[in-house]
Design a protein around this motif. Structure first.
Motif, PDB file in Angstrom:
ATOM      1  N   UNK A 109       0.824  -1.209   0.000  1.00 53.90           N
ATOM      2  CA  UNK A 109       0.000   0.000   0.000  1.00 53.90           C
ATOM      3  C   UNK A 109       0.862   1.264   0.000  1.00 53.90           C
ATOM      4  N   UNK A 110       0.400   2.280  -0.740  1.00 53.35           N
ATOM      5  CA  UNK A 110       0.980   3.623  -0.671  1.00 53.35           C
ATOM      6  C   UNK A 110      -0.092   4.522  -0.075  1.00 53.35           C
ATOM      7  N   UNK A 111       0.203   5.118   1.078  1.00 50.02           N
ATOM      8  CA  UNK A 111      -0.794   5.868   1.837  1.00 50.02           C
ATOM      9  C   UNK A 111      -0.348   7.305   2.054  1.00 50.02           C
TER      10      UNK A 111
ATOM     11  N   UNK B 138      -6.189  -6.286   2.180  1.00 50.40           N
ATOM     12  CA  UNK B 138      -5.551  -6.811   0.980  1.00 50.40           C
ATOM     13  C   UNK B 138      -4.025  -6.699   0.996  1.00 50.40           C
ATOM     14  N   UNK B 139      -3.479  -5.748   1.768  1.00 53.05           N
ATOM     15  CA  UNK B 139      -2.033  -5.471   1.711  1.00 53.05           C
ATOM     16  C   UNK B 139      -1.296  -6.068   2.903  1.00 53.05           C
ATOM     17  N   UNK B 140      -0.059  -6.482   2.666  1.00 54.91           N
ATOM     18  CA  UNK B 140       0.763  -7.007   3.760  1.00 54.91           C
ATOM     19  C   UNK B 140       1.639  -5.915   4.362  1.00 54.91           C
ATOM     20  N   UNK B 141       2.139  -5.000   3.495  1.00 57.68           N
ATOM     21  CA  UNK B 141       2.958  -3.886   3.981  1.00 57.68           C
ATOM     22  C   UNK B 141       2.462  -2.584   3.364  1.00 57.68           C
ATOM     23  N   UNK B 142       2.852  -1.468   3.982  1.00 59.96           N
ATOM     24  CA  UNK B 142       2.460  -0.180   3.454  1.00 59.96           C
ATOM     25  C   UNK B 142       3.498   0.884   3.738  1.00 59.96           C
TER      26      UNK B 142
ATOM     27  N   UNK C 204       7.839   6.139   6.685  1.00 57.09           N
ATOM     28  CA  UNK C 204       8.253   4.775   6.986  1.00 57.09           C
ATOM     29  C   UNK C 204       7.378   3.739   6.311  1.00 57.09           C
ATOM     30  N   UNK C 205       7.878   2.510   6.292  1.00 57.57           N
ATOM     31  CA  UNK C 205       7.124   1.364   5.787  1.00 57.57           C
ATOM     32  C   UNK C 205       6.795   0.452   6.956  1.00 57.57           C
ATOM     33  N   UNK C 206       5.603  -0.176   6.907  1.00 58.23           N
ATOM     34  CA  UNK C 206       5.105  -0.901   8.069  1.00 58.23           C
ATOM     35  C   UNK C 206       4.500  -2.242   7.663  1.00 58.23           C
ATOM     36  N   UNK C 207       4.699  -3.210   8.529  1.00 59.27           N
ATOM     37  CA  UNK C 207       3.956  -4.461   8.444  1.00 59.27           C
ATOM     38  C   UNK C 207       2.542  -4.139   8.923  1.00 59.27           C
TER      39      UNK C 207
END
Length: 518
Positions: free
Chosen positions: A37-39, A209-213, A223-226
């Motif tokens: 995901x891109x948030x 639906x997403x595992x990381x974002x 940052x990127x997150x589980x």
């Protein structure tokens, strides 16, 4: 595997010639076989980052690594050749061509000097079968549902060899049932070896639906997150820098006299087919009526008739007892304090080359308070513009900035600010929060509730079922140009029920819908 990442973007910075910094030292790492995901809020730099990845823009600084090798995408064709595909929120299909013709455009198989249509059709049929996409190669795109058009866009990217697929707001126009089907297909693509970038403002879907974002805020990576380790509320705070109340807080509506009366409205579409068939309903002051339906079921023609953009309808429309005339209808409606947030903000909502200030005062340039004798009072206008920019949180360096320089979400805020301020008898809000971030959407929802409390009548058209359910007091459902359901109390409905009526799987009887003309 030596490197777990199929693609890495490192220290990406994008500075436009006017000095606007869209991205600053952003990192993004995509793993093999994941949905990422891109948030971020509008103006946070998501679109710019994806344009850089897709080659339609180049970074000012930073590097991109594909399977460990540094790459530079000079244009989108170069990105496609390297296995990057993108499905835009607004589909890039030619409605007059068939599914096959759209998919093979630019890569047509030849038989001599001519198109080998049989081979092209078989290529598309094989791809549809391979990826389990239920589309018919010979069908005209204009005859497809929104969900089917999206599948065609995805197939178009896949047949060009996309291993990394970027999806921009892919569920914005889908029903819950279509979204569920899409998610099944995306998970299958992931399991078949594809990496998917999923851009969405629907955080519950992101979590599903997403595992990381990866989160962006004001162009900077947060940052990127589980995603299994962070809550929706924590993601909201990362995106906007504060707590966001996701539930729409409102008291029970107290509807007053009828403001808008629509009687036996029939409208033809551009191809002279019946788009709205003998529809009647009322909207009262102090009430928000939600219009739900899969796009293409008559909502656009309904709204165009009410707002005066279409003068060819049959039937009658009244605002506060005054019949709205077809000829020169838009001016009459404006004079009667009807406001309109249009679905197509760029074509109907703004003057792109005009400044933010000029767009904000477009309805009131002849207002006495804006004029000083024969001249316009620049200081009063500036104060007015600055106050709305501040109130609606339009991200800009100057009120003199041309609207075309703003992100899509900030353009939407300019339109909303102009249409929701001042005297409003009826507000027609067509997709008012499409493509904007959760913070801005929450603010607009609060404004709608406040306007309703002050006695305005509001029509809310939205492809986001959650928005319709949360904000509306009552709901009408459109299917094939007719009202197939009416819920006097929106709180008695839910996504699943609404989705069934939107897809035409169920229909209320005329007796059940008698209240629609209450």
């Amino acid at each position: 595997m030596a490197n777990e990442y199929i693609l890495e973007m490192k220290d990406i910075t994008k500075v436009y010639p006017n000095g606007v910094i869209a991205n600053k030292d952003v990192d993004l790492s995509l793993k093999y076989n994941e949905i990422h995901a891109i948030l971020g809020e509008n103006g946070a730099g998501k679109s710019t980052l994806m344009k850089i990845l897709f080659g339609s823009e180049q970074a000012t600084e930073g590097k991109i690594y594909l399977q460990g090798e540094e790459v530079v995408f000079n244009d989108s064709l170069h990105a496609i050749q390297n296995g990057i595909g993108m499905v835009h929120q607004h589909f890039m299909l030619d409605p007059e061509l068939t599914v096959t013709e759209n998919i093979i455009l630019g890569m047509e198989p030849k038989k001599g000097l001519s198109l080998d249509y049989k081979k092209a059709r078989q290529l598309v049929a094989d791809a549809a079968k391979k990826y389990n996409f239920n589309v018919r190669p010979g069908q005209k795109v204009s005859d497809l549902s929104v969900g089917q058009k999206q599948k065609v866009e995805i197939l178009k990217a896949l047949t060009r060899g996309a291993k990394i697929l970027i999806l921009d707001e892919p569920t914005a126009v889908l029903t819950p049932q279509e979204t569920e089907e899409l998610f099944i297909q995306l998970k299958q693509l992931r399991d078949d070896g594809h990496t998917i970038v999923f851009i969405s403002h629907k955080l519950n879907e992101v979590k599903e639906i997403c595992t990381r974002g990866t989160v962006l805020r004001s162009g900077v990576g947060m940052g990127s997150y589980d995603l299994s380790n962070v809550t929706i509320e924590e993601l909201s705070r990362l995106m906007v820098g504060r707590d966001v109340v996701r539930e729409v807080e409102k008291t029970k509506a107290e509807p007053q006299e009828v403001a808008l009366k629509v009687n036996h409205l029939t409208v033809l579409d551009d191809e002279l087919n019946v788009a709205v068939n003998d529809v009647s309903f009322n909207v009262r002051k102090g009430q928000i009526i939600g219009v739900a339906g899969v796009e293409g079921n008559g909502q656009r023609e309904l709204i165009d008739s009410i707002t005066g953009l279409d003068e060819t309808y049959e039937g009658t429309i009244y605002l506060n007892g005054t019949e709205l005339m077809r000829k020169n209808g838009t001016k009459q409606r404006r004079d009667l304090s009807m406001k309109h947030i249009p679905e197509d903000r760029n074509t109907l909502g703004v003057m792109p080359d005009a400044s933010i200030t000029e767009n904000l005062i477009a309805l009131n340039y002849d207002k006495d308070s804006f004029n000083k004798g024969m001249l316009m009072d620049s200081s009063v206008i500036q104060n007015f513009s600055d106050s709305l920019i501040d109130k609606y949180q339009v991200k800009t360096d100057s009120s003199d900035t041309a609207v075309r320089m703003l992100s899509g979400g900030n353009v939407q805020k300019v339109v909303a600010a102009r249409e929701m301020e001042g005297e409003v008898e009826l507000l027609v809000a067509d997709q008012p929060t499409r493509g904007i971030d959760i913070g801005a959407a929450s603010f607009i929802h609060d404004q709608l509730i406040g306007m309703r409390k002050d006695g305005a009548a509001i029509i809310l058209v939205s492809a986001d079922i959650n928005e319709v359910l949360a904000v509306s007091d009552s709901i009408v459902v459109f299917y094939e140009g007719e009202i197939t359901a009416y819920f006097d109390d929106a709180s008695t409905c839910d996504e699943e029920i609404l989705g069934r009526y939107m897809l035409g799987l169920e229909q209320m009887s005329k007796e059940e819908m008698m209240e629609v003309n209450h």
